[in-house]
Design an enzyme around this catalytic site. Structure first.
Site, PDB file in Angstrom:
ATOM      1  N   SER A 110      51.813  -0.565   5.449  1.00 30.98           N
ATOM      2  CA  SER A 110      51.570   0.861   5.346  1.00 30.98           C
ATOM      3  C   SER A 110      51.803   1.574   6.677  1.00 30.98           C
ATOM      4  O   SER A 110      52.908   1.588   7.191  1.00 30.98           O
ATOM      5  CB  SER A 110      50.156   1.117   4.804  1.00 30.98           C
ATOM      6  OG  SER A 110      49.962   2.464   4.486  1.00 30.98           O
ATOM      7  N   ASP A 148      55.192   3.627   4.028  1.00 32.01           N
ATOM      8  CA  ASP A 148      55.335   3.105   2.663  1.00 32.01           C
ATOM      9  C   ASP A 148      55.076   4.177   1.604  1.00 32.01           C
ATOM     10  O   ASP A 148      54.994   3.866   0.412  1.00 32.01           O
ATOM     11  CB  ASP A 148      54.438   1.893   2.435  1.00 32.01           C
ATOM     12  CG  ASP A 148      52.960   2.232   2.405  1.00 32.01           C
ATOM     13  OD1 ASP A 148      52.552   3.175   3.126  1.00 32.01           O
ATOM     14  OD2 ASP A 148      52.200   1.573   1.675  1.00 32.01           O
ATOM     15  N   ASP A 179      52.599   6.042   0.625  1.00 30.53           N
ATOM     16  CA  ASP A 179      51.406   6.179  -0.229  1.00 30.53           C
ATOM     17  C   ASP A 179      50.413   7.187   0.336  1.00 30.53           C
ATOM     18  O   ASP A 179      49.446   7.547  -0.332  1.00 30.53           O
ATOM     19  CB  ASP A 179      50.733   4.823  -0.480  1.00 30.53           C
ATOM     20  CG  ASP A 179      50.120   4.193   0.762  1.00 30.53           C
ATOM     21  OD1 ASP A 179      50.423   4.655   1.883  1.00 30.53           O
ATOM     22  OD2 ASP A 179      49.359   3.210   0.610  1.00 30.53           O
TER      23      ASP A 179
END
Length: 593
Positions: A151, A311, A313
Protein backbone atom coordinates in the site's frame (compact mmCIF):
# COMPACT_ATOMS: atom_id res chain seq x y z
CA UNK A 1 20.37 -19.43 14.94
CA UNK A 2 18.41 -20.44 11.78
CA UNK A 3 21.01 -19.35 9.22
CA UNK A 4 21.64 -22.72 7.62
CA UNK A 5 17.93 -23.69 7.33
CA UNK A 6 17.16 -20.41 5.57
CA UNK A 7 20.09 -20.77 3.17
CA UNK A 8 19.18 -24.38 2.43
CA UNK A 9 15.56 -23.49 1.70
CA UNK A 10 16.36 -20.63 -0.70
CA UNK A 11 19.52 -21.95 -2.37
CA UNK A 12 19.99 -21.84 -5.31
CA UNK A 13 16.64 -20.25 -6.20
CA UNK A 14 17.42 -16.71 -5.06
CA UNK A 15 21.14 -15.88 -4.88
CA UNK A 16 20.41 -12.27 -3.83
CA UNK A 17 18.71 -13.19 -0.56
CA UNK A 18 21.39 -15.81 0.10
CA UNK A 19 24.05 -13.15 -0.43
CA UNK A 20 22.32 -10.82 2.06
CA UNK A 21 22.49 -13.42 4.84
CA UNK A 22 26.07 -14.37 4.02
CA UNK A 23 27.07 -10.70 4.09
CA UNK A 24 25.48 -10.20 7.51
CA UNK A 25 27.23 -13.31 8.83
CA UNK A 26 30.59 -12.15 7.49
CA UNK A 27 30.12 -8.68 9.05
CA UNK A 28 29.11 -10.21 12.39
CA UNK A 29 25.74 -8.43 12.57
CA UNK A 30 24.26 -10.86 15.08
CA UNK A 31 21.34 -8.68 16.21
CA UNK A 32 20.21 -8.04 12.62
CA UNK A 33 20.46 -11.76 11.87
CA UNK A 34 18.41 -12.50 14.98
CA UNK A 35 15.71 -10.00 13.91
CA UNK A 36 15.50 -11.55 10.46
CA UNK A 37 15.74 -15.24 11.29
CA UNK A 38 14.35 -15.83 14.79
CA UNK A 39 10.75 -14.71 14.23
CA UNK A 40 8.11 -14.99 11.57
CA UNK A 41 5.70 -12.38 10.21
CA UNK A 42 2.18 -12.38 11.63
CA UNK A 43 -1.11 -11.06 10.27
CA UNK A 44 -1.76 -7.42 11.22
CA UNK A 45 -4.54 -5.03 10.20
CA UNK A 46 -3.54 -5.46 6.54
CA UNK A 47 -2.22 -9.02 6.34
CA UNK A 48 1.50 -9.81 6.30
CA UNK A 49 3.70 -6.76 5.82
CA UNK A 50 7.44 -6.25 6.24
CA UNK A 51 10.58 -5.05 4.50
CA UNK A 52 11.69 -7.02 1.45
CA UNK A 53 14.89 -8.97 2.03
CA UNK A 54 16.37 -12.16 3.37
CA UNK A 55 15.02 -13.86 6.49
CA UNK A 56 11.87 -15.45 7.85
CA UNK A 57 10.73 -12.06 9.22
CA UNK A 58 10.98 -10.41 5.79
CA UNK A 59 9.01 -10.52 2.56
CA UNK A 60 10.88 -12.66 0.02
CA UNK A 61 10.38 -15.56 -2.38
CA UNK A 62 10.66 -18.16 0.35
CA UNK A 63 8.32 -16.58 2.90
CA UNK A 64 5.70 -15.95 0.20
CA UNK A 65 5.94 -19.58 -0.94
CA UNK A 66 5.65 -20.78 2.66
CA UNK A 67 2.69 -18.48 3.28
CA UNK A 68 0.90 -19.71 0.17
CA UNK A 69 1.57 -23.35 1.00
CA UNK A 70 0.00 -22.69 4.39
CA UNK A 71 -2.89 -20.93 2.67
CA UNK A 72 -3.43 -23.94 0.41
CA UNK A 73 -3.38 -26.32 3.36
CA UNK A 74 -5.99 -24.29 5.24
CA UNK A 75 -8.21 -23.60 2.23
CA UNK A 76 -8.19 -27.28 1.21
CA UNK A 77 -9.53 -28.17 4.66
CA UNK A 78 -12.13 -25.40 4.69
CA UNK A 79 -13.40 -25.61 1.09
CA UNK A 80 -14.11 -29.10 -0.31
CA UNK A 81 -14.75 -27.38 -3.65
CA UNK A 82 -11.46 -25.45 -3.70
CA UNK A 83 -10.55 -27.24 -6.94
CA UNK A 84 -13.47 -25.58 -8.70
CA UNK A 85 -13.65 -22.23 -6.89
CA UNK A 86 -10.01 -21.24 -7.19
CA UNK A 87 -8.02 -18.27 -5.91
CA UNK A 88 -7.66 -14.65 -7.12
CA UNK A 89 -4.15 -13.15 -7.18
CA UNK A 90 -3.27 -9.50 -7.83
CA UNK A 91 -0.23 -7.32 -7.34
CA UNK A 92 1.03 -3.73 -7.33
CA UNK A 93 4.22 -2.27 -8.82
CA UNK A 94 6.71 -2.60 -5.97
CA UNK A 95 10.19 -4.03 -6.59
CA UNK A 96 13.62 -4.12 -4.99
CA UNK A 97 16.59 -5.15 -7.07
CA UNK A 98 18.89 -5.88 -4.12
CA UNK A 99 16.85 -8.93 -3.13
CA UNK A 100 15.43 -9.84 -6.54
CA UNK A 101 11.98 -9.19 -5.17
CA UNK A 102 9.02 -7.65 -7.01
CA UNK A 103 5.30 -7.79 -6.42
CA UNK A 104 4.77 -9.39 -9.83
CA UNK A 105 7.30 -12.15 -9.15
CA UNK A 106 5.81 -12.83 -5.71
CA UNK A 107 2.31 -12.98 -7.24
CA UNK A 108 3.50 -15.47 -9.87
CA UNK A 109 5.09 -17.66 -7.18
CA UNK A 110 1.83 -17.45 -5.22
CA UNK A 111 -0.02 -18.65 -8.31
CA UNK A 112 2.54 -21.43 -8.92
CA UNK A 113 2.01 -22.88 -5.43
CA UNK A 114 -1.73 -23.17 -6.02
CA UNK A 115 -1.47 -24.35 -9.61
CA UNK A 116 0.89 -27.19 -8.70
CA UNK A 117 -1.88 -28.45 -6.39
CA UNK A 118 -4.45 -28.26 -9.22
CA UNK A 119 -6.19 -25.19 -7.82
CA UNK A 120 -7.47 -22.76 -10.50
CA UNK A 121 -5.88 -19.32 -10.23
CA UNK A 122 -7.26 -16.03 -11.51
CA UNK A 123 -3.95 -14.18 -11.87
CA UNK A 124 -4.21 -10.63 -13.16
CA UNK A 125 -1.91 -10.06 -16.15
CA UNK A 126 -0.87 -6.62 -14.95
CA UNK A 127 -0.92 -4.50 -11.82
CA UNK A 128 -4.34 -3.58 -10.43
CA UNK A 129 -5.80 -1.52 -7.57
CA UNK A 130 -6.08 -3.50 -4.35
CA UNK A 131 -9.93 -3.29 -4.30
CA UNK A 132 -10.04 -5.22 -7.61
CA UNK A 133 -8.95 -8.40 -5.78
CA UNK A 134 -11.83 -8.55 -3.24
CA UNK A 135 -14.20 -7.44 -5.99
CA UNK A 136 -12.99 -10.33 -8.16
CA UNK A 137 -13.31 -12.79 -5.27
CA UNK A 138 -16.99 -11.93 -4.96
CA UNK A 139 -17.77 -11.81 -8.67
CA UNK A 140 -15.92 -15.01 -9.55
CA UNK A 141 -17.04 -16.97 -6.49
CA UNK A 142 -13.43 -17.71 -5.53
CA UNK A 143 -12.49 -19.30 -2.22
CA UNK A 144 -10.09 -16.49 -1.38
CA UNK A 145 -7.91 -13.74 -2.80
CA UNK A 146 -4.34 -12.55 -2.32
CA UNK A 147 -3.02 -9.08 -3.12
CA UNK A 148 0.74 -8.56 -3.08
CA UNK A 149 1.11 -4.96 -1.91
CA UNK A 150 2.43 -2.79 0.88
CA UNK A 151 0.00 0.00 0.00
CA UNK A 152 1.47 3.34 1.16
CA UNK A 153 4.40 1.93 3.13
CA UNK A 154 8.02 2.94 2.39
CA UNK A 155 9.61 1.60 -0.80
CA UNK A 156 11.55 -1.06 1.11
CA UNK A 157 8.34 -2.85 2.18
CA UNK A 158 5.95 -5.31 0.61
CA UNK A 159 3.00 -7.33 1.82
CA UNK A 160 0.59 -10.22 1.40
CA UNK A 161 -3.02 -9.25 1.89
CA UNK A 162 -5.54 -12.09 2.21
CA UNK A 163 -9.26 -11.92 1.45
CA UNK A 164 -11.84 -14.55 2.41
CA UNK A 165 -14.60 -15.83 0.13
CA UNK A 166 -16.91 -13.00 1.25
CA UNK A 167 -14.46 -10.47 -0.19
CA UNK A 168 -13.44 -9.08 3.21
CA UNK A 169 -9.96 -9.33 4.68
CA UNK A 170 -9.42 -12.36 6.88
CA UNK A 171 -9.94 -12.03 10.60
CA UNK A 172 -9.82 -14.41 13.54
CA UNK A 173 -9.83 -17.40 13.61
CA UNK A 174 -8.74 -17.70 9.97
CA UNK A 175 -5.57 -15.62 10.44
CA UNK A 176 -4.32 -17.71 13.35
CA UNK A 177 -5.16 -21.00 11.65
CA UNK A 178 -3.43 -19.94 8.43
CA UNK A 179 -0.30 -19.00 10.42
CA UNK A 180 -0.35 -22.43 12.05
CA UNK A 181 -0.60 -24.06 8.62
CA UNK A 182 2.27 -21.89 7.36
CA UNK A 183 4.49 -23.13 10.18
CA UNK A 184 3.65 -26.69 9.13
CA UNK A 185 4.52 -26.00 5.47
CA UNK A 186 8.00 -24.47 5.50
CA UNK A 187 9.63 -26.91 3.06
CA UNK A 188 8.92 -25.63 -0.48
CA UNK A 189 7.25 -28.13 -2.78
CA UNK A 190 9.17 -29.00 -5.96
CA UNK A 191 7.00 -26.84 -8.25
CA UNK A 192 6.51 -23.97 -5.80
CA UNK A 193 9.56 -22.21 -7.26
CA UNK A 194 8.28 -22.54 -10.84
CA UNK A 195 7.58 -18.89 -11.62
CA UNK A 196 6.79 -19.80 -15.25
CA UNK A 197 4.04 -22.28 -14.36
CA UNK A 198 1.28 -19.62 -14.70
CA UNK A 199 2.27 -19.17 -18.35
CA UNK A 200 1.70 -22.82 -19.24
CA UNK A 201 -1.00 -24.06 -16.86
CA UNK A 202 -4.50 -24.51 -18.24
CA UNK A 203 -5.79 -23.76 -14.72
CA UNK A 204 -4.56 -20.17 -14.86
CA UNK A 205 -6.85 -17.49 -16.29
CA UNK A 206 -6.59 -13.70 -16.53
CA UNK A 207 -9.62 -11.91 -15.03
CA UNK A 208 -8.45 -8.40 -15.92
CA UNK A 209 -10.83 -7.56 -18.75
CA UNK A 210 -13.91 -9.12 -17.15
CA UNK A 211 -13.34 -7.62 -13.70
CA UNK A 212 -12.48 -4.17 -15.02
CA UNK A 213 -15.64 -4.17 -17.15
CA UNK A 214 -17.87 -5.37 -14.28
CA UNK A 215 -16.31 -2.95 -11.80
CA UNK A 216 -16.77 0.09 -14.05
CA UNK A 217 -20.31 -0.99 -14.89
CA UNK A 218 -21.26 -1.33 -11.22
CA UNK A 219 -19.44 1.89 -10.37
CA UNK A 220 -22.10 3.76 -12.33
CA UNK A 221 -24.55 2.94 -9.51
CA UNK A 222 -22.70 5.57 -7.44
CA UNK A 223 -23.21 8.20 -10.13
CA UNK A 224 -26.23 10.29 -9.14
CA UNK A 225 -26.01 13.33 -11.44
CA UNK A 226 -24.64 12.21 -14.79
CA UNK A 227 -26.21 15.05 -16.79
CA UNK A 228 -24.88 17.63 -14.32
CA UNK A 229 -21.43 16.11 -14.69
CA UNK A 230 -21.48 16.51 -18.46
CA UNK A 231 -22.46 20.15 -18.08
CA UNK A 232 -19.78 20.89 -15.47
CA UNK A 233 -16.89 21.13 -17.90
CA UNK A 234 -15.52 24.27 -16.22
CA UNK A 235 -14.43 22.34 -13.16
CA UNK A 236 -11.00 20.77 -13.67
CA UNK A 237 -9.38 18.01 -11.62
CA UNK A 238 -5.77 16.93 -11.16
CA UNK A 239 -4.96 13.32 -10.26
CA UNK A 240 -1.78 11.85 -8.81
CA UNK A 241 -1.31 8.10 -8.63
CA UNK A 242 1.81 8.43 -6.44
CA UNK A 243 3.94 6.32 -8.79
CA UNK A 244 1.50 3.44 -8.35
CA UNK A 245 -1.33 1.62 -10.09
CA UNK A 246 -4.11 4.21 -10.06
CA UNK A 247 -3.71 6.26 -13.25
CA UNK A 248 -5.50 4.17 -15.87
CA UNK A 249 -8.28 3.09 -13.50
CA UNK A 250 -9.11 6.57 -12.20
CA UNK A 251 -9.17 7.81 -15.80
CA UNK A 252 -11.71 5.11 -16.69
CA UNK A 253 -13.81 5.89 -13.61
CA UNK A 254 -14.07 9.58 -14.57
CA UNK A 255 -15.21 8.53 -18.03
CA UNK A 256 -17.94 6.33 -16.51
CA UNK A 257 -19.27 9.36 -14.61
CA UNK A 258 -19.28 11.54 -17.72
CA UNK A 259 -16.37 13.76 -16.67
CA UNK A 260 -13.41 14.87 -18.77
CA UNK A 261 -10.38 12.88 -17.70
CA UNK A 262 -8.46 14.40 -14.79
CA UNK A 263 -5.10 15.97 -15.57
CA UNK A 264 -2.40 13.50 -14.47
CA UNK A 265 0.72 14.61 -12.65
CA UNK A 266 3.25 13.58 -15.33
CA UNK A 267 6.12 12.88 -12.93
CA UNK A 268 3.93 10.52 -10.86
CA UNK A 269 1.67 8.99 -13.50
CA UNK A 270 3.71 5.87 -14.29
CA UNK A 271 4.79 3.16 -11.84
CA UNK A 272 8.08 3.75 -10.07
CA UNK A 273 8.99 1.39 -7.20
CA UNK A 274 11.42 3.98 -5.84
CA UNK A 275 8.68 6.63 -5.46
CA UNK A 276 11.27 9.09 -6.72
CA UNK A 277 9.38 12.39 -6.34
CA UNK A 278 8.00 12.01 -2.82
CA UNK A 279 9.62 11.73 0.60
CA UNK A 280 7.13 8.97 1.41
CA UNK A 281 4.44 7.40 -0.81
CA UNK A 282 1.57 8.21 1.54
CA UNK A 283 -0.80 11.00 0.42
CA UNK A 284 -2.14 11.13 3.98
CA UNK A 285 0.98 13.12 4.89
CA UNK A 286 -0.62 16.14 3.26
CA UNK A 287 0.68 19.21 1.48
CA UNK A 288 4.36 18.27 1.70
CA UNK A 289 3.89 15.15 -0.45
CA UNK A 290 1.22 16.74 -2.69
CA UNK A 291 3.49 19.55 -3.85
CA UNK A 292 3.68 18.47 -7.51
CA UNK A 293 -0.10 18.00 -7.66
CA UNK A 294 -0.86 21.41 -6.18
CA UNK A 295 1.66 23.14 -8.44
CA UNK A 296 0.16 21.49 -11.54
CA UNK A 297 -3.37 22.42 -10.44
CA UNK A 298 -2.38 26.06 -10.12
CA UNK A 299 -0.80 25.99 -13.56
CA UNK A 300 -3.83 24.30 -15.19
CA UNK A 301 -6.51 26.22 -13.29
CA UNK A 302 -7.81 23.06 -11.63
CA UNK A 303 -9.61 23.60 -8.34
CA UNK A 304 -9.61 20.06 -6.97
CA UNK A 305 -6.76 17.55 -6.57
CA UNK A 306 -7.42 13.86 -5.99
CA UNK A 307 -4.49 11.63 -5.06
CA UNK A 308 -4.62 7.86 -4.76
CA UNK A 309 -1.92 6.01 -2.85
CA UNK A 310 0.32 3.50 -4.69
CA UNK A 311 -2.21 0.63 -4.59
CA UNK A 312 -5.20 2.98 -5.07
CA UNK A 313 -7.18 1.96 -1.99
CA UNK A 314 -6.80 5.33 -0.21
CA UNK A 315 -7.65 8.84 -1.33
CA UNK A 316 -6.41 12.32 -0.45
CA UNK A 317 -8.23 15.44 -1.64
CA UNK A 318 -7.15 19.09 -1.77
CA UNK A 319 -9.08 22.15 -2.91
CA UNK A 320 -7.62 25.39 -4.20
CA UNK A 321 -8.42 28.31 -1.94
CA UNK A 322 -5.10 28.80 -0.22
CA UNK A 323 -5.00 25.01 -0.67
CA UNK A 324 -7.10 23.17 1.82
CA UNK A 325 -5.92 19.55 2.19
CA UNK A 326 -8.79 17.68 3.80
CA UNK A 327 -8.11 15.26 6.62
CA UNK A 328 -9.64 11.80 6.45
CA UNK A 329 -12.22 12.83 9.04
CA UNK A 330 -13.19 15.98 7.12
CA UNK A 331 -13.50 14.12 3.83
CA UNK A 332 -15.63 11.50 5.57
CA UNK A 333 -18.00 14.23 6.78
CA UNK A 334 -18.40 15.40 3.18
CA UNK A 335 -18.78 11.92 1.68
CA UNK A 336 -21.16 10.81 4.43
CA UNK A 337 -23.32 13.88 3.84
CA UNK A 338 -23.22 13.28 0.06
CA UNK A 339 -24.20 9.61 0.22
CA UNK A 340 -27.02 10.40 2.67
CA UNK A 341 -28.26 13.32 0.56
CA UNK A 342 -28.54 11.16 -2.54
CA UNK A 343 -30.07 8.25 -0.65
CA UNK A 344 -32.79 10.53 0.69
CA UNK A 345 -33.59 11.69 -2.86
CA UNK A 346 -34.87 8.22 -3.80
CA UNK A 347 -35.62 6.44 -0.50
CA UNK A 348 -38.28 7.56 2.00
CA UNK A 349 -36.92 5.87 5.15
CA UNK A 350 -33.72 4.76 6.90
CA UNK A 351 -34.71 1.68 8.88
CA UNK A 352 -32.16 -0.52 7.15
CA UNK A 353 -29.51 2.09 6.36
CA UNK A 354 -26.09 1.98 8.04
CA UNK A 355 -22.85 3.95 8.04
CA UNK A 356 -19.70 2.54 9.61
CA UNK A 357 -16.42 3.92 10.94
CA UNK A 358 -13.46 2.67 12.92
CA UNK A 359 -13.43 3.63 16.57
CA UNK A 360 -10.40 5.95 16.20
CA UNK A 361 -12.15 7.94 13.49
CA UNK A 362 -14.30 11.06 13.91
CA UNK A 363 -17.72 10.69 15.57
CA UNK A 364 -19.28 12.97 12.92
CA UNK A 365 -21.22 10.12 11.27
CA UNK A 366 -22.55 9.06 14.66
CA UNK A 367 -23.74 12.63 15.27
CA UNK A 368 -25.41 12.83 11.85
CA UNK A 369 -27.04 9.42 12.42
CA UNK A 370 -28.61 10.56 15.70
CA UNK A 371 -30.12 13.57 13.97
CA UNK A 372 -31.20 11.93 10.71
CA UNK A 373 -32.34 8.56 12.01
CA UNK A 374 -30.12 6.01 10.25
CA UNK A 375 -27.92 3.44 11.99
CA UNK A 376 -24.26 3.89 12.82
CA UNK A 377 -21.74 1.37 14.16
CA UNK A 378 -18.09 1.50 15.12
CA UNK A 379 -15.49 -1.20 14.57
CA UNK A 380 -11.93 -1.78 15.65
CA UNK A 381 -9.24 -0.03 13.55
CA UNK A 382 -8.54 -1.64 10.18
CA UNK A 383 -10.86 -2.04 7.22
CA UNK A 384 -10.96 -5.80 7.73
CA UNK A 385 -13.38 -5.14 10.60
CA UNK A 386 -15.51 -2.81 8.48
CA UNK A 387 -15.51 -5.25 5.54
CA UNK A 388 -16.70 -8.16 7.65
CA UNK A 389 -19.34 -5.97 9.35
CA UNK A 390 -20.63 -4.96 5.89
CA UNK A 391 -20.94 -8.64 4.96
CA UNK A 392 -22.83 -9.40 8.19
CA UNK A 393 -25.24 -6.48 7.73
CA UNK A 394 -25.84 -7.27 4.06
CA UNK A 395 -26.80 -10.86 4.96
CA UNK A 396 -29.58 -9.51 7.19
CA UNK A 397 -30.98 -7.21 4.50
CA UNK A 398 -29.36 -3.96 5.61
CA UNK A 399 -27.78 -1.37 3.33
CA UNK A 400 -24.38 0.13 4.17
CA UNK A 401 -24.12 3.34 2.18
CA UNK A 402 -20.82 4.69 3.49
CA UNK A 403 -17.84 3.53 5.59
CA UNK A 404 -14.50 5.04 6.47
CA UNK A 405 -11.34 5.04 8.54
CA UNK A 406 -9.61 8.31 9.38
CA UNK A 407 -6.41 7.29 7.57
CA UNK A 408 -8.07 8.38 4.25
CA UNK A 409 -9.75 5.02 3.65
CA UNK A 410 -13.27 5.35 2.21
CA UNK A 411 -15.96 3.10 0.77
CA UNK A 412 -18.98 4.66 -0.92
CA UNK A 413 -21.74 2.08 -1.14
CA UNK A 414 -20.77 -1.54 -0.60
CA UNK A 415 -19.70 -2.93 -3.97
CA UNK A 416 -16.30 -3.86 -2.48
CA UNK A 417 -15.97 -4.85 1.20
CA UNK A 418 -12.74 -2.89 1.48
CA UNK A 419 -11.61 0.71 1.13
CA UNK A 420 -11.50 1.92 -2.47
CA UNK A 421 -9.64 5.01 -3.65
CA UNK A 422 -10.78 4.68 -7.28
CA UNK A 423 -14.51 4.89 -6.58
CA UNK A 424 -14.00 7.49 -3.83
CA UNK A 425 -12.04 9.73 -6.23
CA UNK A 426 -14.83 9.94 -8.79
CA UNK A 427 -17.56 10.28 -6.13
CA UNK A 428 -15.65 13.27 -4.74
CA UNK A 429 -15.46 14.70 -8.26
CA UNK A 430 -19.23 14.42 -8.70
CA UNK A 431 -19.86 15.98 -5.30
CA UNK A 432 -17.53 18.88 -6.15
CA UNK A 433 -19.27 19.39 -9.52
CA UNK A 434 -22.69 19.38 -7.86
CA UNK A 435 -21.57 21.91 -5.26
CA UNK A 436 -19.99 24.06 -7.98
CA UNK A 437 -23.41 24.39 -9.58
CA UNK A 438 -24.71 25.56 -6.20
CA UNK A 439 -21.88 28.13 -5.96
CA UNK A 440 -20.31 26.18 -3.13
CA UNK A 441 -16.84 24.76 -2.63
CA UNK A 442 -16.10 21.53 -0.79
CA UNK A 443 -14.70 23.52 2.12
CA UNK A 444 -17.79 25.73 2.32
CA UNK A 445 -20.00 22.65 2.38
CA UNK A 446 -17.85 21.13 5.12
CA UNK A 447 -18.52 24.24 7.22
CA UNK A 448 -22.24 23.91 6.48
CA UNK A 449 -22.17 20.33 7.76
CA UNK A 450 -20.38 21.35 10.95
CA UNK A 451 -22.77 24.25 11.52
CA UNK A 452 -25.74 21.90 11.16
CA UNK A 453 -24.43 19.03 13.26
CA UNK A 454 -21.74 20.61 15.43
CA UNK A 455 -18.03 21.08 14.82
CA UNK A 456 -15.95 17.92 15.15
CA UNK A 457 -12.36 19.05 15.53
CA UNK A 458 -9.75 16.32 15.47
CA UNK A 459 -6.00 15.83 15.55
CA UNK A 460 -4.23 12.71 14.33
CA UNK A 461 -0.52 12.05 14.26
CA UNK A 462 2.12 9.55 15.33
CA UNK A 463 5.58 8.93 16.71
CA UNK A 464 7.93 6.24 15.44
CA UNK A 465 9.28 3.57 17.75
CA UNK A 466 11.55 0.91 16.27
CA UNK A 467 11.94 -0.95 19.57
CA UNK A 468 9.01 -3.30 20.40
CA UNK A 469 10.01 -3.67 24.11
CA UNK A 470 9.73 0.11 24.48
CA UNK A 471 6.22 0.05 23.02
CA UNK A 472 5.24 -2.70 25.43
CA UNK A 473 6.71 -0.75 28.35
CA UNK A 474 4.80 2.43 27.40
CA UNK A 475 1.43 0.69 27.38
CA UNK A 476 2.21 -1.33 30.50
CA UNK A 477 2.91 1.96 32.28
CA UNK A 478 -0.50 3.29 31.19
CA UNK A 479 -2.23 0.23 32.67
CA UNK A 480 -0.40 0.69 35.98
CA UNK A 481 -0.13 4.47 36.02
CA UNK A 482 -1.35 5.04 39.57
CA UNK A 483 -0.55 1.58 40.88
CA UNK A 484 -1.30 -1.97 39.77
CA UNK A 485 -4.18 -2.01 37.22
CA UNK A 486 -4.85 1.69 37.79
CA UNK A 487 -5.09 3.81 34.65
CA UNK A 488 -4.40 7.59 34.58
CA UNK A 489 -7.10 9.77 36.10
CA UNK A 490 -5.95 13.11 34.60
CA UNK A 491 -4.78 14.33 31.20
CA UNK A 492 -3.87 17.96 30.54
CA UNK A 493 -5.52 18.97 33.80
CA UNK A 494 -8.87 17.34 32.95
CA UNK A 495 -10.39 14.35 34.72
CA UNK A 496 -10.53 11.13 32.71
CA UNK A 497 -14.10 9.84 33.05
CA UNK A 498 -13.86 6.73 30.88
CA UNK A 499 -11.10 4.28 29.95
CA UNK A 500 -11.51 1.60 27.28
CA UNK A 501 -8.65 -0.82 26.68
CA UNK A 502 -9.23 -2.90 23.55
CA UNK A 503 -6.08 -4.94 24.23
CA UNK A 504 -7.30 -6.26 27.59
CA UNK A 505 -11.07 -5.88 27.02
CA UNK A 506 -11.52 -3.43 29.92
CA UNK A 507 -14.11 -0.62 29.79
CA UNK A 508 -15.07 1.15 33.02
CA UNK A 509 -18.18 2.60 31.34
CA UNK A 510 -19.83 -0.80 30.96
CA UNK A 511 -21.78 -2.46 33.81
CA UNK A 512 -19.51 -5.52 33.69
CA UNK A 513 -16.44 -3.40 32.83
CA UNK A 514 -15.97 -5.38 29.63
CA UNK A 515 -15.56 -3.63 26.28
CA UNK A 516 -18.23 -4.23 23.64
CA UNK A 517 -15.50 -4.15 20.97
CA UNK A 518 -13.61 -7.40 20.29
CA UNK A 519 -10.44 -7.90 22.30
CA UNK A 520 -7.25 -7.56 20.22
CA UNK A 521 -4.39 -8.87 22.33
CA UNK A 522 -1.94 -8.71 19.42
CA UNK A 523 -2.04 -4.90 19.26
CA UNK A 524 -2.16 -2.03 21.75
CA UNK A 525 -5.07 0.42 21.97
CA UNK A 526 -6.33 2.51 24.90
CA UNK A 527 -9.02 5.20 24.67
CA UNK A 528 -9.63 7.95 27.25
CA UNK A 529 -12.73 10.16 27.46
CA UNK A 530 -12.10 13.40 29.31
CA UNK A 531 -14.42 15.49 31.44
CA UNK A 532 -14.50 18.24 28.81
CA UNK A 533 -15.73 15.79 26.15
CA UNK A 534 -12.44 15.20 24.35
CA UNK A 535 -11.87 11.59 23.25
CA UNK A 536 -8.22 10.52 22.99
CA UNK A 537 -6.80 7.22 21.75
CA UNK A 538 -3.29 5.77 21.72
CA UNK A 539 -2.66 2.70 19.57
CA UNK A 540 0.05 0.86 17.71
CA UNK A 541 -0.04 0.66 13.93
CA UNK A 542 -0.70 -2.74 12.40
CA UNK A 543 1.55 -2.05 9.41
CA UNK A 544 4.39 0.25 10.55
CA UNK A 545 6.53 0.86 13.68
CA UNK A 546 4.33 3.72 14.85
CA UNK A 547 2.39 4.69 17.94
CA UNK A 548 -0.56 6.69 16.67
CA UNK A 549 -2.56 9.19 18.67
CA UNK A 550 -6.03 10.56 17.96
CA UNK A 551 -7.96 13.30 19.71
CA UNK A 552 -11.36 14.83 18.93
CA UNK A 553 -13.53 17.58 20.35
CA UNK A 554 -17.23 17.21 19.44
CA UNK A 555 -18.97 20.55 19.92
CA UNK A 556 -22.77 20.98 19.98
CA UNK A 557 -24.50 22.72 17.05
CA UNK A 558 -24.34 26.49 17.38
CA UNK A 559 -20.94 26.58 19.08
CA UNK A 560 -19.18 29.41 17.29
CA UNK A 561 -15.94 29.94 19.20
CA UNK A 562 -14.05 27.33 17.20
CA UNK A 563 -10.60 28.83 17.79
CA UNK A 564 -10.86 28.28 21.55
CA UNK A 565 -11.94 24.66 20.99
CA UNK A 566 -8.98 24.12 18.67
CA UNK A 567 -6.62 25.62 21.22
CA UNK A 568 -7.98 23.42 24.00
CA UNK A 569 -7.67 20.31 21.83
CA UNK A 570 -4.11 21.27 20.96
CA UNK A 571 -3.21 21.59 24.66
CA UNK A 572 -4.76 18.24 25.58
CA UNK A 573 -3.11 16.50 22.64
CA UNK A 574 0.30 17.84 23.64
CA UNK A 575 -0.28 16.67 27.22
CA UNK A 576 -1.41 13.23 26.02
CA UNK A 577 1.85 12.76 24.13
CA UNK A 578 4.17 14.19 26.78
CA UNK A 579 2.55 12.63 29.86
CA UNK A 580 1.64 9.21 28.48
CA UNK A 581 4.23 8.51 25.76
CA UNK A 582 7.24 10.37 27.24
CA UNK A 583 8.86 10.80 23.80
CA UNK A 584 12.23 12.11 25.04
CA UNK A 585 12.69 9.42 27.66
CA UNK A 586 11.65 6.67 25.23
CA UNK A 587 13.61 8.01 22.23
CA UNK A 588 10.47 8.29 20.11
CA UNK A 589 10.89 9.88 16.69
CA UNK A 590 8.31 12.58 15.87
CA UNK A 591 6.46 12.75 12.58
CA UNK A 592 8.80 14.33 10.05
CA UNK A 593 6.50 15.49 7.22
Amino acid sequence: MLINPFLCLISPQNPQTRAQIESLVKAGHVEELRRRLCSRMSFGTAGLRAAMGAGFARINDLTIIQSTQGMYKYLAKFFPDLGSRGLVVGYDTRAQETCGCSSERLARLTAAVMLCKDVPVYLFSTYVPTPFVPYAVKKLGAAAGIMVTASHNPKEDNGYKVYWNNGAQISSPHDKEILRCIEESVEPWPDSWNEKLPDSSALRSDPLQEICHLYMEELSSLCFHRYTNRASTSLKFVHSSFHGVGHRYVQQAFKVFGFPQPIPVPEQKDPDPNFSTVSCPNPEEGESVLELSLRLAEKEGARVVVATDPDADRLAVAEQCKWKVFTGNELAALLGWWMLYNWKETHPEFKKVYMLATTVSSKILQTIARTEGFHFEETLPGFKWIGNKICDLTKTGHEVIFSFEESIGFLCGSMVPDKDGVSAAVVVAEMAAYLENKNLTLNQQLKNIYENYGYHISKTSYVICNDPPTVKRIFSRLRNFGGENLYPILCGGYNIVQVRDATTGYDNNQPDQKSVLPVTKSSQMVTFTLQNGIVATLRTSGTEPKIKYYTEFCAPPGESDISSLEEELKRVTAALVEEFLEPDKNNLIPRSV
